[in-house]
Motif scaffolding. Structure first.
Motif, PDB file in Angstrom:
ATOM      1  N   LEU A  34       6.403  -1.738  -2.673  1.00  9.91           N
ATOM      2  CA  LEU A  34       6.420  -1.348  -1.261  1.00  9.91           C
ATOM      3  C   LEU A  34       5.254  -0.414  -0.936  1.00  9.91           C
ATOM      4  O   LEU A  34       4.592  -0.562   0.096  1.00  9.91           O
ATOM      5  CB  LEU A  34       7.742  -0.677  -0.914  1.00  9.91           C
ATOM      6  N   VAL A  35       5.022   0.563  -1.808  1.00 13.53           N
ATOM      7  CA  VAL A  35       3.903   1.485  -1.586  1.00 13.53           C
ATOM      8  C   VAL A  35       2.595   0.712  -1.524  1.00 13.53           C
ATOM      9  O   VAL A  35       1.750   0.951  -0.646  1.00 13.53           O
ATOM     10  CB  VAL A  35       3.851   2.556  -2.690  1.00 13.53           C
ATOM     11  N   ALA A  36       2.417  -0.242  -2.435  1.00 11.68           N
ATOM     12  CA  ALA A  36       1.186  -1.036  -2.440  1.00 11.68           C
ATOM     13  C   ALA A  36       1.083  -1.903  -1.197  1.00 11.68           C
ATOM     14  O   ALA A  36       0.017  -2.014  -0.574  1.00 11.68           O
ATOM     15  CB  ALA A  36       1.132  -1.899  -3.699  1.00 11.68           C
ATOM     16  N   GLU A  37       2.202  -2.511  -0.804  1.00  3.84           N
ATOM     17  CA  GLU A  37       2.199  -3.424   0.333  1.00  3.84           C
ATOM     18  C   GLU A  37       1.840  -2.722   1.632  1.00  3.84           C
ATOM     19  O   GLU A  37       1.132  -3.274   2.476  1.00  3.84           O
ATOM     20  CB  GLU A  37       3.572  -4.085   0.488  1.00  3.84           C
ATOM     21  N   TYR A  38       2.277  -1.472   1.781  1.00  2.30           N
ATOM     22  CA  TYR A  38       2.029  -0.756   3.022  1.00  2.30           C
ATOM     23  C   TYR A  38       0.776   0.118   2.971  1.00  2.30           C
ATOM     24  O   TYR A  38       0.467   0.812   3.935  1.00  2.30           O
ATOM     25  CB  TYR A  38       3.253   0.078   3.381  1.00  2.30           C
ATOM     26  N   SER A  39       0.053   0.063   1.875  1.00  3.98           N
ATOM     27  CA  SER A  39      -1.134   0.907   1.724  1.00  3.98           C
ATOM     28  C   SER A  39      -2.161   0.661   2.815  1.00  3.98           C
ATOM     29  O   SER A  39      -2.710   1.601   3.403  1.00  3.98           O
ATOM     30  CB  SER A  39      -1.776   0.679   0.353  1.00  3.98           C
ATOM     31  N   THR A  40      -2.436  -0.599   3.091  1.00  4.60           N
ATOM     32  CA  THR A  40      -3.441  -0.911   4.105  1.00  4.60           C
ATOM     33  C   THR A  40      -2.996  -0.422   5.473  1.00  4.60           C
ATOM     34  O   THR A  40      -3.789   0.148   6.236  1.00  4.60           O
ATOM     35  CB  THR A  40      -3.713  -2.418   4.147  1.00  4.60           C
ATOM     36  N   TYR A  41      -1.736  -0.618   5.797  1.00  6.21           N
ATOM     37  CA  TYR A  41      -1.240  -0.176   7.103  1.00  6.21           C
ATOM     38  C   TYR A  41      -1.312   1.339   7.210  1.00  6.21           C
ATOM     39  O   TYR A  41      -1.773   1.876   8.225  1.00  6.21           O
ATOM     40  CB  TYR A  41       0.194  -0.647   7.325  1.00  6.21           C
ATOM     41  N   TRP A  42      -0.869   2.035   6.204  1.00  5.25           N
ATOM     42  CA  TRP A  42      -0.937   3.500   6.234  1.00  5.25           C
ATOM     43  C   TRP A  42      -2.366   3.969   6.447  1.00  5.25           C
ATOM     44  O   TRP A  42      -2.626   4.847   7.264  1.00  5.25           O
ATOM     45  CB  TRP A  42      -0.381   4.074   4.927  1.00  5.25           C
ATOM     46  N   TRP A  43      -3.276   3.386   5.668  1.00  2.00           N
ATOM     47  CA  TRP A  43      -4.665   3.821   5.774  1.00  2.00           C
ATOM     48  C   TRP A  43      -5.234   3.523   7.153  1.00  2.00           C
ATOM     49  O   TRP A  43      -5.845   4.393   7.788  1.00  2.00           O
ATOM     50  CB  TRP A  43      -5.525   3.134   4.710  1.00  2.00           C
ATOM     51  N   SER A  44      -5.037   2.308   7.641  1.00  6.72           N
ATOM     52  CA  SER A  44      -5.655   1.901   8.898  1.00  6.72           C
ATOM     53  C   SER A  44      -5.068   2.628  10.096  1.00  6.72           C
ATOM     54  O   SER A  44      -5.656   2.615  11.181  1.00  6.72           O
ATOM     55  CB  SER A  44      -5.523   0.385   9.092  1.00  6.72           C
ATOM     56  N   HIS A  45      -3.917   3.287   9.928  1.00  7.55           N
ATOM     57  CA  HIS A  45      -3.321   4.043  11.023  1.00  7.55           C
ATOM     58  C   HIS A  45      -3.387   5.558  10.783  1.00  7.55           C
ATOM     59  O   HIS A  45      -2.740   6.331  11.467  1.00  7.55           O
ATOM     60  CB  HIS A  45      -1.860   3.615  11.236  1.00  7.55           C
ATOM     61  N   GLY A  46      -4.176   5.960   9.802  1.00 11.54           N
ATOM     62  CA  GLY A  46      -4.360   7.385   9.561  1.00 11.54           C
ATOM     63  C   GLY A  46      -3.131   8.109   9.079  1.00 11.54           C
ATOM     64  O   GLY A  46      -2.959   9.303   9.326  1.00 11.54           O
TER      65      GLY A  46
END
Length: 311
Positions: A34-46
């Motif tokens: 889950l952490v890996a899957e949401y990494s891009t979203y977290w990063w792209s939304h600051g």
């Protein structure tokens, strides 16, 4: 499960945290995924703080054990939670990178690794990691160019670095990735001769991203450039704007920088009394985080004293 099941138009949903918490208790491998899957979203939304909190929770369960087949997922968790990760976990993450011979499976990994670990690696190691990821998808290619031009990561000349950052900026624009554009612009401003226009564009993005801290710092930097160019009115507007933002968002360091900037503008305008008032605010603050700001304010006070003596 896709992230669209967790997030709606309003942004981050607390269900993500709950899902990771439940997975930590029942299935740490699922939590790591889950952490890996949401990494891009977290990063792209600051959402670095949210990412760090989730990663720290998972790492506390896994300790120094890298689940079989989840090497890169473990690496991503360490990258997000690097500030509080154990030394052994940092070393395991480094070993994962060195043992990987092909491109990363997650697009965001190359960028996070470069920004978190890259400054502590040799330029040759950074370039090797970038080279094996440069044939990835459009976002990865943009990230690789960003890292190639990012100050302190590679041995690129200023000209090559600027070209790489402009290439990254163009690619992130086509992808409509505001955080990518913001990073490219803030890096580019450090290596061009006249960064006012670049800072202005970065400032517009920071405001759209609601990045108050970054907005305040950019305003102070642009204000100082205006002051040095002799445009005291524009400088005063930027510093005043930065001060208002800092006070609203409770950013004491940015507020101190804005007060010092306003003091310099006042001194250059001949208004020494106003300059003293702004500096007195900074000097009166006793926070350890403002030690450098107080030192700078004292230096400005000495300049005021010299100005008064020569008047």
């Amino acid at each position: 499960m896709s992230y669209v099941e967790f997030w709606g138009d309003d942004g981050y949903d607390d269900e993500v945290v709950s899902a990771i918490e439940r997975a930590c208790d029942t299935d740490p491998r699922a939590a790591l995924r889950l952490v890996a899957e949401y990494s891009t979203y977290w990063w792209s939304h600051g959402m670095q703080d949210e990412a760090a909190a989730a990663a720290e929770r998972v790492l506390s369960m896994l300790g120094r054990t890298v689940p079989v087949g989840l090497d890169e997922e473990y690496l991503l968790a360490v990258l997000h939670g690097a500030a509080s990760a154990e030394q052994e976990q940092l070393e395991l993450a480094e070993q994962i990178v060195l043992a990987t011979t092909g491109p990363f499976r997650y697009s965001v990994t190359v960028l996070l690794w470069s920004l978190v670990f890259g400054p502590f690696e040799s330029a040759s190691v950074v370039e090797e990691v970038l080279a094996r990821n440069e044939d990835g998808d459009a976002w990865t290619r943009a990230a690789v160019e960003l890292c190639r031009g990012y100050p302190g990561l590679t041995s690129a000349t200023p000209g090559d670095a600027a070209q790489a950052l402009r290439t990254a900026l163009g690619r992130f624009r086509m992808l409509d990735d505001r955080w990518g554009m913001f990073l490219a612009l803030t890096a580019l401003r450090e290596i061009v001769d006249d960064p006012v226009d670049i800072i202005s564009e970065a400032l517009e993005l920071a405001e759209k991203l609601r990045a108050d801290d970054e907005s305040g710092l950019l305003l102070c930097q642009r204000g100082e450039l205006y002051r040095r160019q002799g445009d005291l009115d524009a400088a005063g507007e930027d510093f005043s704007w930065a001060l208002a933002l800092a006070e609203h968002a409770d950013l004491p360091e940015t507020a101190a920088a804005a007060h010092i900037g306003l003091a310099r503008v006042a001194r250059c305008s001949g208004d020494l009394l106003t300059a003293r008032e702004h500096l007195a605010v900074v000097v009166s603050r006793d926070s350890e985080d403002l030690e450098d700001a107080r030192y700078e304010a004292m230096h400005e006070l000495n300049l005021l004293i010299n100005s008064e003596a020569s008047a």
